[in-house]
Design an enzyme around this catalytic site. Structure first.
Site, mmCIF file in Angstrom:
data_model
loop_
_atom_site.group_PDB
_atom_site.id
_atom_site.type_symbol
_atom_site.label_atom_id
_atom_site.label_comp_id
_atom_site.label_asym_id
_atom_site.label_seq_id
_atom_site.Cartn_x
_atom_site.Cartn_y
_atom_site.Cartn_z
ATOM 1 N N GLY A 117 1.212 -1.252 -0.172
ATOM 2 C CA GLY A 117 -0.041 -0.075 -0.132
ATOM 3 C C GLY A 117 0.634 1.431 0.127
ATOM 4 N N ARG A 149 3.803 5.951 2.464
ATOM 5 C CA ARG A 149 4.317 7.569 2.386
ATOM 6 C C ARG A 149 3.547 8.732 0.903
ATOM 7 N NH1 ARG A 149 10.799 7.387 0.375
ATOM 8 N NH2 ARG A 149 10.619 6.394 -1.053
ATOM 9 N N ARG A 176 -1.719 0.360 -9.866
ATOM 10 C CA ARG A 176 -0.778 -0.862 -10.436
ATOM 11 C C ARG A 176 -1.024 -2.193 -10.640
ATOM 12 N NH1 ARG A 176 3.012 1.779 -6.751
ATOM 13 N NH2 ARG A 176 2.254 4.217 -6.374
ATOM 14 N N ASP A 194 4.140 -4.309 -7.439
ATOM 15 C CA ASP A 194 3.548 -3.196 -6.976
ATOM 16 C C ASP A 194 3.935 -1.669 -7.726
ATOM 17 O OD1 ASP A 194 5.657 -4.866 -4.689
ATOM 18 O OD2 ASP A 194 6.027 -2.079 -4.162
ATOM 19 N N ASP A 240 7.564 5.037 -10.044
ATOM 20 C CA ASP A 240 7.579 4.613 -8.984
ATOM 21 C C ASP A 240 9.912 4.681 -8.756
ATOM 22 O OD1 ASP A 240 5.644 4.711 -7.030
ATOM 23 O OD2 ASP A 240 5.438 2.457 -7.248
#
Length: 501
Positions: free
Chosen positions: A99, A102, A195, A264, A274
């Site tokens: 999850g 941040r 994702r 993820d 990411d």
């Protein structure tokens, strides 16, 4: 005759029209929460290009109100902040629930480009603890935030599908990583942050209803052309597989290494997302590992296409209850290899300045990569210099030959290359123009990012802005910025990036 449409004037952050589509999903998909404020935030850097995508005036991002909003200290009108739940495979091992540990989603706003659904979701990365932070502190640091900011915009300028970075704000609040650093928040933008792991979460928890809700949401919002397919979920897997294969080919063609290709971290829209321990290939080595935490080399440069395919199989497994039959899922996944090969060869022909396709091109490309592996020339500099090769003047090859220890090996390959160019009557000047348009001169080398970071850590953000301006035009010569194309200095050999980067 109708008057031409006028582009609306750029505006301030408070004018953003949030719709919060993801927040319309059932509450099981996320947790509503507020960002955790930071003391005395300040602007580190802002992207005019990203701001323009959502109609923001870049100058507004320096205003106190905007800095407060994009630090999480103030909630913008209409925003419904939340953090999403997902799971995933990390380094090939099922990690269970993960999850947004941040990241806090502010909502989606209108986009001026052709983004799916015509909107972009704004997300604060580093805005504080969430229920999914596990053992983390929910924060990002200045170092990693600058790297993500610069690379997001650099990849966009290279024409590679990616999330965007609107701005970075900082605070002198201490954050502990390997050492004590200072906090920063990166405002990221993407049409969606769903994702592969978002689907895996519901599959491995045997929650078929939620799996279907998520798949229908993604199709209806981002892939409406698939809604009429006889098996819309098979069609979704097929399209995501295609996009992922093409993205891997694009990464390989510019020497980009993601570093953490966990499920993820894989976008359901085929975007690069990411940015952590990424890197651009310098001295070529197909086995190069850009992530110091990747001890087994799972995400080395040469592994990325295979891992992209592995991740698509993981997505196929998660979607199987909706697709129905294993054979139907397999059909959707089978396209990966052919799509990747076709895209990669097309990109490489463009990098070599070839206008036509021949069956023997694959052999020419393979021979080149064998040569690169044996000699380790700088990847970006080699392809840029290759544009200056003259078909009928091998004596002028010195700048290229000097990049190879095995000069005779280069000469032998160049003979094949010249023969190929002659067969399509290649013109030197036209070919160089075409090659310079696809072979960047400027990429985000680690040492360039490090120099900008070190200056920023003293409170001087000028190098962040200057480097961004160079990376926004990666294919231009920019003689005034020639130093940004320099090969890495010796001290850069000691730079390491890890999952905390």
């Amino acid at each position: 005759m109708n008057a031409p449409e006028r582009t609306p004037p750029l505006a301030g952050a408070d004018s953003l029209a949030f719709e919060n589509s993801f927040a319309g999903l059932p509450s099981e998909f996320f947790t509503r929460l507020q960002p955790t404020p930071v003391p005395a935030p300040y602007l580190v850097g802002a992207s005019p290009g990203a701001a323009a995508l959502i109609g923001l005036d870049p100058a507004d991002l320096a205003r106190t109100e905007a800095v407060e909003a994009f630090s999480g200290n103030r909630i913008l009108p209409g925003s419904q902040p939340l953090s999403a739940v997902y799971s995933g495979h990390q380094f090939g091992v099922w990690a269970g629930q993960l999850g947004d540990g941040r990241a806090i989603l502010l909502g989606d706003v209108p986009a001026r480009d052709a983004a799916p659904a015509g909107r972009l979701e704004l997300q604060l990365k580093g805005a504080g603890l969430t229920p999914y932070s596990r053992m983390g502190d929910g924060r990002a640091v200045l170092r990693s935030s600058i790297r993500e900011f610069l690379c997001s915009e650099a990849m966009a300028a290279l024409g590679i599908p990616t999330s965007r970075a609107l701005c970075v704000t900082g605070s002198d609040m201490p954050v502990r990583r390997e050492t004590i650093e200072t906090a920063a928040i990166c405002t990221r933008m993407a049409p969606s942050w769903v994702r592969f792991g978002s689907f895996e979460h519901w599959f491995y928890n045997d929650r078929g209803q939620e799996l279907k809700i998520l798949a229908d949401y993604v199709i209806d919002r981002f892939y409406p052309e698939l809604a009429g397919e006889s098996n819309r979920y098979q069609a979704l897997l097929r399209e995501v597989t295609r996009r992922t294969a093409e993205l891997m080919a694009q990464w390989q063609s510019v020497g980009f290494m993601h570093g953490v290709m966990n499920t993820d971290n894989m976008s359901i829209l085929g975007l690069t997302i990411d940015y952590g321990p990424f890197g651009f290939m310098e001295a070529f080595d197909a086995r190069h590992i850009c992530n110091h935490s990747d001890h087994a080399g799972r995400y080395a440069y040469h592994m990325q296409p295979k891992i992209g395919q592995w991740n698509c199989f993981a997505l196929g497994q998660a979607l199987l209850p909706l697709i129905g039959e294993v054979d139907d899922a397999q059909v959707a996944l089978d396209a990966y290899g052919a799509v990747y090969s076709a895209k990669f060869e097309a990109l490489m022909r463009a990098k070599l300045g070839l206008r036509t396709r021949e069956e023997a091109d694959a052999g020419l490309i393979d021979a080149l990569y064998t040569l690169l592996q044996a000699n380790h020339p700088d990847f970006t500099a080699f392809f840029r210099r290759l544009g200056g090769l003259k078909v009928e003047d091998p004596a002028a090859d010195a700048p290229l030959r000097d990049m190879f220890i095995d000069r005779a090996g280069f000469d032998a390959w160049a003979v094949q290359y010249r023969e190929r160019l002659r067969r399509e009557n290649s013109d030197d000047a036209a070919r160089r123009t075409a090659m310079d348009a696809v072979n960047p001169k400027y990429v985000l080398r680690n040492y360039l990012a490090q120099q900008a970071i070190e200056k920023a850590q003293t409170g001087d953000f000028s190098e962040v802005a200057q480097l961004l301006s160079v990376l926004e035009r990666p294919f231009d010569e920019q003689p005034e910025n020639e130093r940004y194309a320099d090969l890495p200095p010796d001290w850069a050999n000691d730079l390491e990036v890890s999952c905390s980067s």
